[in-house]
Scaffold this motif. Structure first.
Motif, PDB file in Angstrom:
ATOM      1  N   LEU A  52       0.979  -1.429   0.479  1.00 42.46           N
ATOM      2  CA  LEU A  52       0.211  -0.299   0.454  1.00 42.46           C
ATOM      3  C   LEU A  52       0.935   1.137  -0.170  1.00 42.46           C
ATOM      4  CD1 LEU A  52      -3.197   0.850   0.569  1.00 42.46           C
ATOM      5  CD2 LEU A  52      -2.220   1.274   2.659  1.00 42.46           C
ATOM      6  N   LEU A  54       0.366   4.643   0.902  1.00 41.25           N
ATOM      7  CA  LEU A  54      -0.217   5.738   1.418  1.00 41.25           C
ATOM      8  C   LEU A  54      -0.035   7.656   1.347  1.00 41.25           C
ATOM      9  CD1 LEU A  54      -3.369   6.795   3.781  1.00 41.25           C
ATOM     10  CD2 LEU A  54      -1.130   6.340   5.368  1.00 41.25           C
ATOM     11  N   ARG A  80      -1.333  -0.840  -4.843  1.00 44.42           N
ATOM     12  CA  ARG A  80      -2.762  -0.728  -4.466  1.00 44.42           C
ATOM     13  C   ARG A  80      -2.143   0.989  -3.691  1.00 44.42           C
ATOM     14  NH1 ARG A  80      -3.749  -4.365  -0.566  1.00 44.42           N
ATOM     15  NH2 ARG A  80      -5.180  -5.208  -2.350  1.00 44.42           N
ATOM     16  N   ALA A  82      -4.081   4.643  -1.453  1.00 39.83           N
ATOM     17  CA  ALA A  82      -5.063   5.538  -1.534  1.00 39.83           C
ATOM     18  C   ALA A  82      -4.332   6.698  -1.343  1.00 39.83           C
ATOM     19  CB  ALA A  82      -4.749   4.612   0.476  1.00 39.83           C
ATOM     20  N   ASN A  83      -5.161   7.156  -1.911  1.00 41.08           N
ATOM     21  CA  ASN A  83      -7.148   7.464  -2.086  1.00 41.08           C
ATOM     22  C   ASN A  83      -6.466   6.785  -3.829  1.00 41.08           C
ATOM     23  OD1 ASN A  83      -8.927   7.669  -0.537  1.00 41.08           O
ATOM     24  ND2 ASN A  83      -8.791   9.826  -0.614  1.00 41.08           N
ATOM     25  N   PRO A 248     -12.195   0.488   1.626  1.00 43.05           N
ATOM     26  CA  PRO A 248     -10.962   0.986   1.847  1.00 43.05           C
ATOM     27  C   PRO A 248      -9.950   0.234   1.238  1.00 43.05           C
ATOM     28  CG  PRO A 248     -11.721  -0.020   3.807  1.00 43.05           C
ATOM     29  CD  PRO A 248     -12.788  -0.433   2.712  1.00 43.05           C
ATOM     30  N   GLY A 249      -9.162   1.064  -0.236  1.00 43.18           N
ATOM     31  CA  GLY A 249      -7.968   0.094  -0.719  1.00 43.18           C
ATOM     32  C   GLY A 249      -8.895   0.038  -1.750  1.00 43.18           C
ATOM     33  N   LEU A 255     -10.233   5.716   1.154  1.00 45.19           N
ATOM     34  CA  LEU A 255      -9.795   5.494   2.541  1.00 45.19           C
ATOM     35  C   LEU A 255      -9.936   5.958   3.506  1.00 45.19           C
ATOM     36  CD1 LEU A 255      -8.123   3.385   4.692  1.00 45.19           C
ATOM     37  CD2 LEU A 255      -5.717   4.199   3.900  1.00 45.19           C
ATOM     38  N   ALA A 300      -6.703  -1.526   4.664  1.00 48.93           N
ATOM     39  CA  ALA A 300      -6.407  -1.549   3.258  1.00 48.93           C
ATOM     40  C   ALA A 300      -4.632  -2.743   2.825  1.00 48.93           C
ATOM     41  CB  ALA A 300      -6.377  -0.208   3.240  1.00 48.93           C
TER      42      ALA A 300
END
Length: 304
Positions: A52, A54, A80, A82-83, A248-249, A255, A300
């Protein structure tokens, strides 16, 4: 053990302004994640090696909007984010307010003046107004004007247009001088906490002067009317993201989100801005929110 990068900006020789960043990194590590803060423009970062990425405090992105947009697309393609990249791209241009207004969301009245649009005729003649860029953060290039300051406002527009910025002209909501601006923070699809701050733009402050982005910040208990406007705004974001139903994610869910509200002339809340890119979480003001934020980020990262 999920690998998580918290994307931030490079402050150079100055101390970083994101007070929550080291606290959040530490909380994620204590929860079992391999977490670290990385400058979003770090050429050596292997973004695809994280579960992730972020976006936390990329607070210089509006100076480098094209570069940041390309980075968002690149990272979103390999891991992944986020957002999600599509939402971030949409939210970095404040012309989204026009789309939300067209969808019925109560917003602060706004019009847009792009470079090359001709003389900036039609500036408000009967009330105060604000001029700021459609890509900006921290009240950068923002100023408050009375009709008597028309010539100064025109000079600001000329400067912004010369630098390639599209300007937005918003009616100044005098209620902000009384009731302030409220920030409703959502995380994982549910309300996390809310805060209130005073007016950022003082009369006569030059548009290119430094401003305090969050003056007199304090915790706030949102009203039912504020919650209703916030959820209406989030429900209108392209791709979904209704509070309580966000993934989420996920590819369509948010998120995190911060909804900034002020009172209109009728005393009812109006959307000032919808922060879906890198909103300050104000965890230093709401330390009890840290465990939930940590849990949502871990979920996430795991794709839950």
């Amino acid at each position: 053990m999920p690998r998580i990068a918290l994307a931030t900006y490079d402050p150079g020789t100055e101390p970083g302004k994101d007070a929550d960043l080291p606290v959040l990194v530490r909380a994620l590590r204590e929860a079992g994640a391999e977490a670290e803060a990385r400058h979003w423009d770090d050429p050596g970062a292997d973004w695809g090696g994280y579960d992730l990425v972020l976006i936390r405090s990329t607070w210089d992105y509006s100076w480098r909007a094209a570069e940041f947009g390309a980075w968002v697309d690149r990272v979103g393609a390999v891991t992944r984010l986020a957002n999600p990249a599509a939402v971030v791209r949409w939210n970095t241009d404040k012309r989204y307010l026009g789309e939300l207004a067209a969808a019925g969301v109560p917003t602060v009245p706004t019009r847009y003046l792009a470079p090359g649009a001709g003389d900036p005729v039609g500036l408000p003649a009967g009330h105060e107004y604000v001029i700021k860029p459609t890509s900006g953060a921290g009240a950068r290039f923002a100023a408050r004007y009375t009709p008597a300051e028309h010539e100064t406002a025109v000079r600001q527009l000329a400067r912004m247009h010369a630098e390639g910025f599209t300007a937005m002209v918003q009616s100044y909501m005098p209620g902000i001088d009384v009731t302030g601006e409220r920030a409703l923070q959502y995380f994982g699809g549910r309300l996390l906490h809310a805060s209130r701050k005073g007016a950022v733009l003082a009369p006569g402050t030059p548009y290119d002067a430094d401003k305090t982005a969050h003056p007199d910040l304090e915790p706030w208990q949102p009203t039912d009317a504020e919650l209703a406007v916030a959820e209406q705004a989030l429900a209108a974001v392209p791709g979904g993201a209704v509070p309580g139903g966000a993934v989420p994610g996920g590819s369509a869910g948010l998120l995190y989100a911060r909804v900034d509200l002020v009172d209109g002339e009728d005393g009812e809340p109006r959307l000032m801005e919808l922060e879906l890119v890198e909103p300050n979480l104000f965890l230093f003001l709401h330390p009890a929110s840290l465990p939930r934020v940590t849990a949502e980020i871990l979920a996430a990262a795991s794709g839950v």
